[in-house]
Design a protein around this motif. Structure first.
Motif, PDB file in Angstrom:
ATOM      1  N   THR A 186       0.892  -1.089  -0.028  1.00 32.20           N
ATOM      2  CA  THR A 186      -0.178  -0.057   0.271  1.00 32.20           C
ATOM      3  C   THR A 186       0.852   1.303  -0.145  1.00 32.20           C
ATOM      4  O   THR A 186       1.668   1.303   0.759  1.00 32.20           O
ATOM      5  N   TRP A 188       1.668   5.435   0.428  1.00 31.41           N
ATOM      6  CA  TRP A 188       1.249   6.408   1.408  1.00 31.41           C
ATOM      7  C   TRP A 188       0.104   7.033   0.933  1.00 31.41           C
ATOM      8  O   TRP A 188      -0.866   7.553   1.773  1.00 31.41           O
ATOM      9  N   CYS A 237       2.208   0.827   5.085  1.00 32.93           N
ATOM     10  CA  CYS A 237       2.365   1.458   3.794  1.00 32.93           C
ATOM     11  C   CYS A 237       3.891   1.623   3.600  1.00 32.93           C
ATOM     12  O   CYS A 237       4.735   1.677   4.476  1.00 32.93           O
TER      13      CYS A 237
END
Length: 265
Positions: A186, A188, A237
């Motif tokens: 994932t 930011w 992330c």
């Protein structure tokens, strides 16, 4: 040039002032620590101006009246509110001072609470009293350097279970915990919407909420730690394609959060 700022502790420095008591025209004697720094190290003289703060929002603008006596005259007094959306850094202990570099830069960029983390791969050890004093002094120096009136809160050191508990409480209280991990899928940018929603909620109901960022040591966060934090409600992330040092990852994320929350406006 912005006037230099010096922190003092009303409980130990014998300067019992707050916004309700102090007013322009009053004269006060600088605490010994501030006097050494301002008058001896920086060589400020009569007529020069400076700022004083208790680290809890108080900001006093004063002019040196008598340098030999360490006496200043108050020009103005104000109380700055604490940000309603707070930024927290859960910084793993790191060797060769990388952790201290991280909290120094994070303070200058706007962090509100710092939590030392005894991660599985941390080589550096937390020495009660000694390490706490070092971290506190770093926060004080960075607060004065950046002319902040709020000294970041230094929390007790946390282990993995404590960090997992923070993640769980965040789910209940509406906070967010972001784990920076180089193997996360994932980006930011995918958490920006959640951060914006948190900030909007705090503005609407006036309740303080916190965005925490978890940064690992030089060896990184272990897979087990990531799984534990994710299972407890954290977001994992990656912060761009470049892998940042333990001393820079936290400050980089703090800068992004400060920009999102309008602190750089």
């Amino acid at each position: 040039m912005t006037d230099p700022l010096f922190l003092f502790d009303p409980n130990s420095d014998d300067v019992p002032l707050n916004c309700d008591e102090a007013h322009a025209g009053w004269k006060l004697t600088l605490p010994q620590g501030v006097r050494r720094h301002a008058l001896q190290s920086m060589r400020l003289n009569a007529g020069d101006t400076l700022q004083l703060s208790d680290g809890h929002g108080l900001r006093i603008h004063a002019a040196i009246d008598d340098a030999n006596a360490g006496l200043v005259e108050i020009l103005s007094v104000g109380k700055e509110p604490r940000p309603i959306t707070r930024i927290g850094l859960i910084q793993a202990l790191a060797k060769t001072g990388h952790d201290e570099q991280a909290i120094d830069m994070a303070t200058q960029l706007g962090v509100d609470v710092v939590i030392p983390w005894k991660a599985q791969r941390s080589i550096a050890k937390w020495k009660q009293g000694r390490t706490e004093r070092k971290w506190h002094n770093v926060l004080v120096g960075a607060t004065e350097q950046s002319r902040r009136s709020w000294l970041p809160e230094l929390a007790d050191p946390a282990d993995d279970d404590d960090v997992a508990a923070i993640c769980k409480r965040a789910c209940v209280h509406g906070d967010i915990v972001i784990v920076l991990h180089q193997d996360a899928t994932t980006a930011w940018s995918h958490v920006r919407e959640s951060i914006a929603a948190l900030a909007d909620a705090s503005l609407q109901d006036g309740r303080t909420r916190t965005v925490y960022v978890v940064v690992g040591p030089e060896g990184g966060i272990s897979d087990g730690e990531v799984r534990s934090f994710d299972a407890s409600g954290a977001y994992s992330c990656i912060l761009g394609s470049n892998i940042l040092r333990a001393s820079l990852a936290g400050p980089a994320s703090i800068a992004l959060l400060s920009e999102m929350l309008g602190r750089f406006a």
